[in-house]
Design a protein around this motif. Structure first.
Motif, PDB file in Angstrom:
ATOM      1  N   THR A  32      28.985  30.855 -55.679  1.00 60.70           N
ATOM      2  CA  THR A  32      27.779  30.854 -56.504  1.00 60.70           C
ATOM      3  C   THR A  32      26.530  30.963 -55.640  1.00 60.70           C
ATOM      4  N   LEU A  33      26.496  30.196 -54.550  1.00 56.00           N
ATOM      5  CA  LEU A  33      25.344  30.237 -53.660  1.00 56.00           C
ATOM      6  C   LEU A  33      25.211  31.610 -52.998  1.00 56.00           C
ATOM      7  N   ASP A  34      26.334  32.172 -52.555  1.00 59.37           N
ATOM      8  CA  ASP A  34      26.298  33.492 -51.918  1.00 59.37           C
ATOM      9  C   ASP A  34      25.796  34.551 -52.894  1.00 59.37           C
ATOM     10  N   TRP A  35      26.310  34.495 -54.134  1.00 59.71           N
ATOM     11  CA  TRP A  35      25.910  35.469 -55.151  1.00 59.71           C
ATOM     12  C   TRP A  35      24.417  35.356 -55.436  1.00 59.71           C
ATOM     13  N   SER A  36      23.934  34.116 -55.552  1.00 62.97           N
ATOM     14  CA  SER A  36      22.517  33.892 -55.829  1.00 62.97           C
ATOM     15  C   SER A  36      21.655  34.411 -54.670  1.00 62.97           C
ATOM     16  N   TYR A  37      22.099  34.135 -53.453  1.00 59.52           N
ATOM     17  CA  TYR A  37      21.346  34.563 -52.264  1.00 59.52           C
ATOM     18  C   TYR A  37      21.244  36.083 -52.205  1.00 59.52           C
ATOM     19  N   GLU A  38      22.318  36.771 -52.556  1.00 60.84           N
ATOM     20  CA  GLU A  38      22.329  38.228 -52.497  1.00 60.84           C
ATOM     21  C   GLU A  38      21.372  38.848 -53.517  1.00 60.84           C
ATOM     22  N   LEU A  39      21.013  38.098 -54.566  1.00 59.96           N
ATOM     23  CA  LEU A  39      20.073  38.612 -55.564  1.00 59.96           C
ATOM     24  C   LEU A  39      18.633  38.629 -55.047  1.00 59.96           C
ATOM     25  N   LEU A  40      18.357  37.880 -53.980  1.00 59.82           N
ATOM     26  CA  LEU A  40      16.999  37.755 -53.473  1.00 59.82           C
ATOM     27  C   LEU A  40      16.629  38.952 -52.610  1.00 59.82           C
ATOM     28  N   ASN A  41      15.359  39.308 -52.648  1.00 59.59           N
ATOM     29  CA  ASN A  41      14.890  40.340 -51.731  1.00 59.59           C
ATOM     30  C   ASN A  41      14.607  39.687 -50.369  1.00 59.59           C
ATOM     31  N   PRO A  42      14.370  40.486 -49.317  1.00 55.73           N
ATOM     32  CA  PRO A  42      14.187  39.903 -47.971  1.00 55.73           C
ATOM     33  C   PRO A  42      13.102  38.849 -47.894  1.00 55.73           C
ATOM     34  N   SER A  43      11.985  39.060 -48.581  1.00 52.96           N
ATOM     35  CA  SER A  43      10.905  38.080 -48.551  1.00 52.96           C
ATOM     36  C   SER A  43      11.332  36.767 -49.203  1.00 52.96           C
ATOM     37  N   GLU A  44      12.049  36.868 -50.336  1.00 54.57           N
ATOM     38  CA  GLU A  44      12.520  35.660 -51.033  1.00 54.57           C
ATOM     39  C   GLU A  44      13.555  34.918 -50.190  1.00 54.57           C
ATOM     40  N   ARG A  45      14.420  35.658 -49.511  1.00 54.10           N
ATOM     41  CA  ARG A  45      15.414  35.013 -48.647  1.00 54.10           C
ATOM     42  C   ARG A  45      14.722  34.248 -47.518  1.00 54.10           C
ATOM     43  N   ARG A  46      13.731  34.881 -46.904  1.00 60.27           N
ATOM     44  CA  ARG A  46      13.013  34.234 -45.807  1.00 60.27           C
ATOM     45  C   ARG A  46      12.313  32.971 -46.301  1.00 60.27           C
ATOM     46  N   THR A  47      11.738  33.038 -47.509  1.00 60.06           N
ATOM     47  CA  THR A  47      11.080  31.867 -48.083  1.00 60.06           C
ATOM     48  C   THR A  47      12.078  30.740 -48.330  1.00 60.06           C
ATOM     49  N   LEU A  48      13.228  31.074 -48.918  1.00 63.93           N
ATOM     50  CA  LEU A  48      14.264  30.064 -49.171  1.00 63.93           C
ATOM     51  C   LEU A  48      14.723  29.419 -47.875  1.00 63.93           C
ATOM     52  N   GLU A  49      14.939  30.234 -46.856  1.00 62.67           N
ATOM     53  CA  GLU A  49      15.416  29.696 -45.577  1.00 62.67           C
ATOM     54  C   GLU A  49      14.411  28.718 -44.979  1.00 62.67           C
ATOM     55  N   ARG A  50      13.137  29.031 -45.094  1.00 67.25           N
ATOM     56  CA  ARG A  50      12.119  28.144 -44.539  1.00 67.25           C
ATOM     57  C   ARG A  50      11.963  26.872 -45.368  1.00 67.25           C
ATOM     58  N   LEU A  51      12.135  26.999 -46.683  1.00 66.16           N
ATOM     59  CA  LEU A  51      12.041  25.808 -47.537  1.00 66.16           C
ATOM     60  C   LEU A  51      13.227  24.867 -47.347  1.00 66.16           C
ATOM     61  N   SER A  52      14.289  25.347 -46.715  1.00 66.71           N
ATOM     62  CA  SER A  52      15.480  24.506 -46.540  1.00 66.71           C
ATOM     63  C   SER A  52      15.238  23.325 -45.602  1.00 66.71           C
ATOM     64  N   VAL A  53      14.065  23.282 -44.921  1.00 63.73           N
ATOM     65  CA  VAL A  53      13.773  22.125 -44.066  1.00 63.73           C
ATOM     66  C   VAL A  53      13.511  20.873 -44.903  1.00 63.73           C
ATOM     67  N   PHE A  54      13.176  21.058 -46.192  1.00 63.28           N
ATOM     68  CA  PHE A  54      12.918  19.908 -47.061  1.00 63.28           C
ATOM     69  C   PHE A  54      14.230  19.379 -47.625  1.00 63.28           C
ATOM     70  N   ARG A  55      14.415  18.077 -47.589  1.00 71.18           N
ATOM     71  CA  ARG A  55      15.623  17.458 -48.121  1.00 71.18           C
ATOM     72  C   ARG A  55      15.435  16.957 -49.547  1.00 71.18           C
ATOM     73  N   GLY A  56      14.201  16.905 -49.998  1.00 68.72           N
ATOM     74  CA  GLY A  56      13.924  16.422 -51.350  1.00 68.72           C
ATOM     75  C   GLY A  56      12.729  17.156 -51.923  1.00 68.72           C
ATOM     76  N   PRO A  57      12.085  16.588 -52.931  1.00 69.11           N
ATOM     77  CA  PRO A  57      10.924  17.241 -53.539  1.00 69.11           C
ATOM     78  C   PRO A  57       9.812  17.469 -52.516  1.00 69.11           C
ATOM     79  N   PHE A  58       9.015  18.516 -52.735  1.00 67.94           N
ATOM     80  CA  PHE A  58       7.911  18.816 -51.834  1.00 67.94           C
ATOM     81  C   PHE A  58       6.762  19.392 -52.649  1.00 67.94           C
ATOM     82  N   SER A  59       5.559  19.270 -52.096  1.00 67.54           N
ATOM     83  CA  SER A  59       4.366  19.754 -52.787  1.00 67.54           C
ATOM     84  C   SER A  59       4.175  21.242 -52.529  1.00 67.54           C
ATOM     85  N   LEU A  60       3.336  21.863 -53.359  1.00 69.96           N
ATOM     86  CA  LEU A  60       3.016  23.274 -53.167  1.00 69.96           C
ATOM     87  C   LEU A  60       2.346  23.484 -51.810  1.00 69.96           C
TER      88      LEU A  60
END
Length: 215
Positions: free
Chosen positions: A177-205
């Motif tokens: 499921t995670l792989d399928w979801s990741y493949e739907l993202l464009n390169p910019s969205e993937r890069r954003t997701l990867e950088r947001l992965s440093v957060f372990r819980g909720p985060f502000s804008l």
């Protein structure tokens, strides 16, 4: 095909609209996110030609189609702190109910007391109330028991726990499921997701912008 309409033309929408133009139909389009641009066009064409037809679409993001009304669905509710709650109180939460239902289906002899229910509530919280993840974890209880399953939830190999054999390939494991979801993202969205992965819980804008921004 679902409506039983034979199509022998390169423009199936024209044939479809010709059949349903005067009917009261509820058309359900499930899992639109990987075809969202095409589905948006289809939905708008249906509404323009046959406005009495209602379209219910499920997607991870809005279609952004004309006349669309969006109803956001969150994760299944779970108790954030089950300490002090009774067994019956814990079992009122949909995430816990789903876990117990699927675990009992895999092991009809399963009996849940208040301590078990609290452990289940904690697992549901760690799984963020995601229905698929809860189902996959619940099935493991038959083989490993509640305590061991609870200890394994969150470990990397839990991503490969298998679900129904007849499920779509992308829904047979959490990893799929995670792989399928990741493949739907464009390169910019993937890069954003990867950088947001440093957060372990909720985060502000503002925190998110700080992490994902580049020069």
């Amino acid at each position: 095909g679902a409506l039983g309409i034979p199509v022998q033309t390169e423009d199936p929408m024209t044939v479809l609209l010709g059949h349903v133009r005067t009917q009261d139909v509820l058309l359900i389009l499930d899992n639109c996110e990987h075809l969202i641009d095409a589905v948006c066009g289809v939905a708008e064409r249906i509404r323009e030609t046959a406005p009495q037809i209602s379209v219910l679409a499920t997607s991870r993001e809005p279609l952004r189609a004309r006349d669309e009304h969006v109803h956001w669905l969150g994760a299944l509710p779970f108790p954030s702190d089950a300490i002090g709650l009774s067994l019956l109180e814990i079992l009122t939460f949909p995430a816990v109910q789903l876990f117990v239902e699927r675990a009992s289906a895999a092991n009809s002899a399963l009996a849940v007391d208040v301590e078990d229910a609290r452990a289940i509530a904690q697992m549901c919280e760690r799984l963020d109330g995601m229905a698929l993840a809860i189902e996959l974890a619940a099935v493991r209880v038959a083989a490993h028991g509640l305590a061991t399953t609870s200890a394994m939830v969150g470990e990397r190999f839990a991503l490969s726990w298998a679900g129904r054999r007849t499920a779509l390939p992308r829904q047979q494991t959490l990893q799929a499921t995670l792989d399928w979801s990741y493949e739907l993202l464009n390169p910019s969205e993937r890069r954003t997701l990867e950088r947001l992965s440093v957060f372990r819980g909720p985060f502000s804008l503002q925190a998110a912008l700080t992490v994902v921004s580049v020069d």
